[in-house]
Scaffold this motif. Structure first.
Motif, PDB file in Angstrom:
ATOM      1  N   GLU A   1     -42.993  11.492  21.891  1.00  0.00           N
ATOM      2  CA  GLU A   1     -43.907  10.386  21.573  1.00  0.00           C
ATOM      3  C   GLU A   1     -43.150   9.081  21.375  1.00  0.00           C
ATOM      4  OE1 GLU A   1     -47.030  11.253  18.744  1.00  0.00           O
ATOM      5  OE2 GLU A   1     -47.494  13.122  19.784  1.00  0.00           O
ATOM      6  N   ARG A   2     -41.944   9.163  20.794  1.00  0.00           N
ATOM      7  CA  ARG A   2     -41.153   7.922  20.659  1.00  0.00           C
ATOM      8  C   ARG A   2     -40.708   7.427  22.015  1.00  0.00           C
ATOM      9  NH1 ARG A   2     -36.193   7.780  17.006  1.00  0.00           N
ATOM     10  NH2 ARG A   2     -35.993   5.746  17.995  1.00  0.00           N
ATOM     11  N   MET A   3     -40.258   8.363  22.879  1.00  0.00           N
ATOM     12  CA  MET A   3     -39.811   7.953  24.218  1.00  0.00           C
ATOM     13  C   MET A   3     -40.948   7.317  24.994  1.00  0.00           C
ATOM     14  SD  MET A   3     -37.229  10.762  25.778  1.00  0.00           S
ATOM     15  CE  MET A   3     -38.222  12.188  25.583  1.00  0.00           C
ATOM     16  N   ALA A   4     -42.148   7.899  24.871  1.00  0.00           N
ATOM     17  CA  ALA A   4     -43.296   7.410  25.655  1.00  0.00           C
ATOM     18  C   ALA A   4     -43.731   6.027  25.169  1.00  0.00           C
ATOM     19  CB  ALA A   4     -44.448   8.401  25.568  1.00  0.00           C
ATOM     20  N   SER A   5     -43.456   5.707  23.913  1.00  0.00           N
ATOM     21  CA  SER A   5     -43.765   4.374  23.370  1.00  0.00           C
ATOM     22  C   SER A   5     -45.165   3.892  23.763  1.00  0.00           C
ATOM     23  CB  SER A   5     -42.703   3.363  23.816  1.00  0.00           C
ATOM     24  OG  SER A   5     -41.437   3.739  23.361  1.00  0.00           O
TER      25      SER A   5
ATOM     26  N   ALA B   1     -43.310  -1.453  21.507  1.00  0.00           N
ATOM     27  CA  ALA B   1     -42.699  -1.118  20.213  1.00  0.00           C
ATOM     28  C   ALA B   1     -42.716  -2.378  19.363  1.00  0.00           C
ATOM     29  CB  ALA B   1     -41.271  -0.628  20.422  1.00  0.00           C
ATOM     30  N   LYS B   2     -42.360  -2.215  18.100  1.00  0.00           N
ATOM     31  CA  LYS B   2     -42.425  -3.387  17.193  1.00  0.00           C
ATOM     32  C   LYS B   2     -41.391  -4.444  17.579  1.00  0.00           C
ATOM     33  CE  LYS B   2     -44.558  -1.557  13.068  1.00  0.00           C
ATOM     34  NZ  LYS B   2     -44.403  -0.100  13.239  1.00  0.00           N
TER      35      LYS B   2
ATOM     36  N   LEU C   1     -37.687  -0.644  21.053  1.00  0.00           N
ATOM     37  CA  LEU C   1     -38.103  -0.193  22.392  1.00  0.00           C
ATOM     38  C   LEU C   1     -36.909   0.355  23.173  1.00  0.00           C
ATOM     39  CD1 LEU C   1     -40.467  -0.027  24.404  1.00  0.00           C
ATOM     40  CD2 LEU C   1     -39.829  -2.294  25.222  1.00  0.00           C
ATOM     41  N   VAL C   2     -35.797  -0.384  23.118  1.00  0.00           N
ATOM     42  CA  VAL C   2     -34.589   0.055  23.832  1.00  0.00           C
ATOM     43  C   VAL C   2     -34.081   1.372  23.234  1.00  0.00           C
ATOM     44  CG1 VAL C   2     -32.158  -0.548  24.188  1.00  0.00           C
ATOM     45  CG2 VAL C   2     -33.938  -2.204  24.720  1.00  0.00           C
TER      46      VAL C   2
ATOM     47  N   GLY D   1     -43.631  -5.680  24.548  1.00  0.00           N
ATOM     48  CA  GLY D   1     -44.178  -4.704  25.478  1.00  0.00           C
ATOM     49  C   GLY D   1     -43.753  -4.992  26.905  1.00  0.00           C
ATOM     50  N   ILE D   2     -43.852  -3.976  27.741  1.00  0.00           N
ATOM     51  CA  ILE D   2     -43.638  -4.145  29.182  1.00  0.00           C
ATOM     52  C   ILE D   2     -44.924  -3.660  29.846  1.00  0.00           C
ATOM     53  CG2 ILE D   2     -42.228  -3.546  31.178  1.00  0.00           C
ATOM     54  CD1 ILE D   2     -40.008  -2.686  29.202  1.00  0.00           C
TER      55      ILE D   2
END
Ligand SMILES: C[S@@+](CC[C@H](N)C(=O)[O-])C[C@H]1O[C@@H](n2cnc3c(N)ncnc32)[C@H](O)[C@@H]1O
Length: 269
Positions: free
Chosen positions: A14-18, A210-211, A216-217, A257-258
């Motif tokens: 879930e963290r990777m999927a962001s 991410a915040k 995010l990275v 975000g991207i």
């Protein structure tokens, strides 16, 4: 994607999927949630950690759902959620989307496959088999929803950053055909699986987020075990630079975000 990868990284998924897969699901579920009734039986196919099931349970706590994934690590996480979130009417099974062998024909009112529909280099025919299985287990009058990525802009940043760290090594790629990112490819697979002309494919905008850019990275680098500590430090710097260069990158006061774009296929039996 390989299931051994997902099983080994289930805790981090879930963290990777962001929110990348969740944000697309939130959009198509606006159409699906109102169609869920007491008699519905829903297959969360290639369910991962159950993000779709979570959306359904928030709106329909008693909904009858089967969560299936080939990675046992993912199914373990669903089992924890069933306990922790006190979900009722949720069953789990370790199943391959290409061969839903324990599931009978004409069983489900909804078959939902959010980003579990990609060819792999070892089985380019996988999506054809998976689409056929979705059609088989769906009841007459039921609906299936399948999503694929059209634009995964962060992959471009990842590849460029990988080349900064290891200029002589071909960057990692999932090794799937370009066709996979086309809307017609999804339409063709659903049409040929048996759905015929009862198929619609929409383009849906989403975002990996991410915040902060640092967070995010960090999320994107969670599975970079093949790099040394020194390389990881350089990768982090390069990745931040490459992400900032992406036209899809956005930074607001509350987050970063991207932008990503998905194809979402709706098909009725
Ligand atoms: C990108 S994740 C999507 C998870 C979830 N549907 C979501 O929306 O977040 C892809 C999932 O497909 C699963 N998967 C990959 N190949 C599979 C296969 N052949 N059969 C069943 N699940 C598979 C992986 O274990 C992983 O959980």
């Amino acid at each position: 994607m390989s299931t051994s990868f997902h099983s080994a990284n289930a805790e981090k998924y879930e963290r990777m999927a962001s929110n990348a897969t969740l944000n697309i699901a939130k959009t198509f579920m606006l159409d699906i949630l109102p169609t869920i009734t007491e008699t519905s039986y829903i297959l969360d196919n290639a369910c991962g950690t159950g993000l779709l099931t979570q959306l359904i349970k928030a709106a329909h706590p008693k909904a009858h759902i089967k969560c299936a994934d080939l990675a046992p690590g993912m199914i373990d996480i669903i089992k924890e959620k069933v306990q922790g979130l006190e979900w009722v009417n949720v069953e789990t099974d370790v199943l391959d989307v290409r061969d839903l062998k324990t599931l009978e024909d004409n069983t489900f009112s909804h078959v939902l496959t959010n980003f579990g529909f990609s060819p792999t280099p070892d089985d380019p025919e996988g999506p054809r088999k998976a689409a056929r299985e979705m059609w088989r287990v769906l009841r007459e009058g039921g609906v299936t929803v399948v999503s694929t990525w059209s634009e995964r802009s962060f992959d471009i940043a990842l590849e460029k950053a990988a080349l900064v760290v290891r200029p002589d090594e071909k960057p990692f790629s999932w090794g799937v055909s370009e066709d996979w990112s086309k809307g017609w490819w999804l339409m063709k697979h659903l049409e040929e699986a048996g759905f015929g002309n009862r198929v619609e494919v929409r383009s849906v905008n989403g975002r990996v987020e991410a915040k902060t850019l640092h967070e995010l990275v960090g999320n994107m680098m969670l599975f970079k075990e093949r790099y040394s500590e020194e390389e990881l430090a350089r990768l982090e710097v390069a990745l931040k630079e490459e992400i900032r260069k992406l036209p899809q990158f956005e930074e607001t006061e509350k987050d970063v975000g991207i932008k990503m774009v998905a194809w979402v296929g709706f098909a009725w039996k």
